[in-house]
Design a protein around this motif. Structure first.
Motif, PDB file in Angstrom:
ATOM      1  N   ARG A   1       0.833  -1.212   0.000  1.00  0.00           N
ATOM      2  CA  ARG A   1       0.000   0.000   0.000  1.00  0.00           C
ATOM      3  C   ARG A   1       0.862   1.254   0.000  1.00  0.00           C
ATOM      4  NH1 ARG A   1      -4.477   0.240   4.451  1.00  0.00           N
ATOM      5  NH2 ARG A   1      -4.882   2.165   3.306  1.00  0.00           N
TER       6      ARG A   1
ATOM      7  N   LEU B   1      -2.826   2.753 -12.447  1.00  0.00           N
ATOM      8  CA  LEU B   1      -3.259   2.293 -11.123  1.00  0.00           C
ATOM      9  C   LEU B   1      -3.776   0.860 -11.182  1.00  0.00           C
ATOM     10  CD1 LEU B   1      -5.099   5.457  -9.727  1.00  0.00           C
ATOM     11  CD2 LEU B   1      -2.767   4.695  -9.252  1.00  0.00           C
TER      12      LEU B   1
ATOM     13  N   ALA C   1      -3.869  -0.636  -7.397  1.00  0.00           N
ATOM     14  CA  ALA C   1      -4.100   0.493  -6.493  1.00  0.00           C
ATOM     15  C   ALA C   1      -5.571   0.918  -6.528  1.00  0.00           C
ATOM     16  CB  ALA C   1      -3.219   1.669  -6.889  1.00  0.00           C
TER      17      ALA C   1
ATOM     18  N   ARG D   1       2.214   1.697  -3.537  1.00  0.00           N
ATOM     19  CA  ARG D   1       1.129   2.239  -4.367  1.00  0.00           C
ATOM     20  C   ARG D   1       0.871   3.712  -4.034  1.00  0.00           C
ATOM     21  NH1 ARG D   1      -1.596  -2.905  -2.744  1.00  0.00           N
ATOM     22  NH2 ARG D   1      -1.276  -4.376  -4.468  1.00  0.00           N
TER      23      ARG D   1
ATOM     24  N   GLU E   1      -2.643   7.011  -1.876  1.00  0.00           N
ATOM     25  CA  GLU E   1      -3.801   6.233  -2.316  1.00  0.00           C
ATOM     26  C   GLU E   1      -4.952   7.183  -2.652  1.00  0.00           C
ATOM     27  OE1 GLU E   1      -3.804   1.935  -0.147  1.00  0.00           O
ATOM     28  OE2 GLU E   1      -4.230   3.639   1.161  1.00  0.00           O
TER      29      GLU E   1
END
Length: 434
Positions: free
Chosen positions: A180, A381, A386, A183, A289
């Motif tokens: 995460r 993405l 993501a 991303r 994010e």
């Protein structure tokens, strides 16, 4: 080539594409290596930071890298080790506690990413002390920026700070960061096209200052980074180096400009609204994010406005009471102070409509050359796995619609959000851009 751009920038020999003398930055040392194990102590000592150093990490980053750096410095340096709780708050109260704990230190060593870096950056700037950072995740572009994202009185602000003297990035450590967070760094890099388009719009409509320099710095790496987002998530070290350079050069671009404008426009305002107004019932998500999702919305909005007939702007209807009603009595006055500066009415509105009526094809042509289609950004993405939609961040549609509508009220930056609202198109476009 991209690595040489970074080297020349640090050496002060990189020409300014906007004219003037070669570009200069305050950061003296940037080391990106497949591994920094065993060299941490010498990297710090080479900078001559003083006799007493304060190493600042949190419970997570101390286990990842802080303990290793601490052991490398123990013995030849007087070291104060400060381990904050996991996920510390980047607020003014935490800054003050950090300043008290590092009062006797000559310099700070941040071991972490966004929050730890911002806390150390701002605390050391207030105390006029140098700091260096060992990054633990490629999660944001703020390592070398001269601004710190600090919450003051509930309002997230970009406060003037200073750049680190040294930045040390171990690719092995960064590649092992939680997916995460990787991303998140990708998401923070995705907004170059939307931020540049918003900034250029304000320049073309209102003659606000604008520079090509921040985007020239990024040009070498951006295409490969966007094309290899799947390899990045698979642990490819070359792709990780590309992301790291992109994040650093983005931060240097804002540092040289003395403003976050090259990297933070409408897409960031939507994210800021969500942070300010989301409440404790909304699950936490990483900044990058959020920026990935808000960048897609902003890109779709920009495409819609650039392909529509020449807009005609109406006088701004949002007033001080509306802003305070939206953000409440504590945050509202600060937001109104910012928004009032760009509010279109009277002669300012007439001048904007005249500029649009006479130059809109030129505006469209200039901005169209620097944007990336929303579909391509979405694919970047998607390949990385993501978040791409508000629901993937646990944002309800109604909350996100409110964020898109209200984001422009937060700050004195005229973006496509303002243009769409002033043209009476924002509400109509919401279903298509979210």
């Amino acid at each position: 080539m991209a690595a040489r751009i970074l080297d020349r920038l640090l050496a002060g020999t990189l020409p300014d594409p906007d004219g003037g003398p070669p570009l200069q930055v305050d950061t003296k040392s940037v080391v990106i290596a497949r591994s920094l194990a065993g060299s941490e102590g010498e990297l710090v000592r080479a900078l001559g930071l003083g006799r007493t150093l304060a190493l600042v990490s949190d419970e997570t980053t101390h286990a990842v890298l802080g303990d290793r750096v601490e052991r490398a410095l123990t013995g030849r340096d007087k070291l104060i080790s400060i381990v904050l709780p996991a996920r510390p708050h980047p607020d003014y109260a935490t800054v003050e506690r950090l300043r008290a704990a590092t009062e006797s230190a000559d310099a700070l060593i941040a071991v972490g990413s966004g929050t730890i870096n911002d806390l150390c950056k701002y605390a050391s700037a207030l105390d006029k002390k140098p700091y260096v950072v060992f990054g633990t995740a490629p999660s944001m572009n703020g390592y070398v920026s001269v601004n710190a994202a600090i919450t003051v009185g509930g309002l997230k602000k970009s406060l003037t700070a200073h750049a680190p003297v040294g930045v040390f990035l171990d690719i092995g450590v960064l590649a092992a960061a939680p997916p995460r967070m990787i991303r998140s760094g990708l998401g923070d890099s995705l907004c170059r096209p939307t931020a540049q388009a918003d900034w250029l719009l304000a320049h073309l409509l209102f003659d606000q200052p604008y520079r090509e320099m921040p985007f020239t710095l990024l040009a070498e790496d951006e295409g490969d980074l966007f094309a290899q987002s799947d390899a990045l998530m698979a642990g490819d070290h070359a792709a990780m180096e590309g992301l790291v350079r992109t994040l650093l050069l983005s931060g240097f671009g804002t540092a040289i400009c003395g403003s976050s404008q090259p990297a933070s426009q409408g897409e960031h305002l939507i994210s800021h609204y969500a942070d300010m107004m989301g409440g404790h019932d909304v699950p936490l998500s990483f900044h990058g994010e959020q920026i990935g999702v808000t960048t897609l919305t902003t890109a779709r909005l920009q495409e819609a406005m650039l392909s529509a007939p020449t807009p005609v702007l109406s006088a701004e209807t949002s007033d001080e009471a509306d802003v305070i009603r939206t953000f409440g009595p504590e945050l509202g006055p600060s937001c109104w102070k910012e928004f009032a500066q760009k509010r279109l009415a009277g002669e300012k509105l007439d001048a904007a409509n005249h500029r649009i009526a006479t130059r809109w094809p030129h505006v469209v042509e200039r901005i169209s050359k620097i944007v990336v289609p929303a579909g391509e950004l979405d694919a970047v993405l998607a390949r990385a796995g993501a978040p791409r939609a508000p629901r993937e961040l646990s944002w309800t549609r109604s909350f996100y619609e409110a964020a898109v509508r209200g984001a422009r009220l937060i700050r004195n930056r005229y973006t496509f959000l303002d243009l769409a609202a002033n043209a009476g198109a924002l509400d109509r476009l919401l279903p298509a851009i979210i």
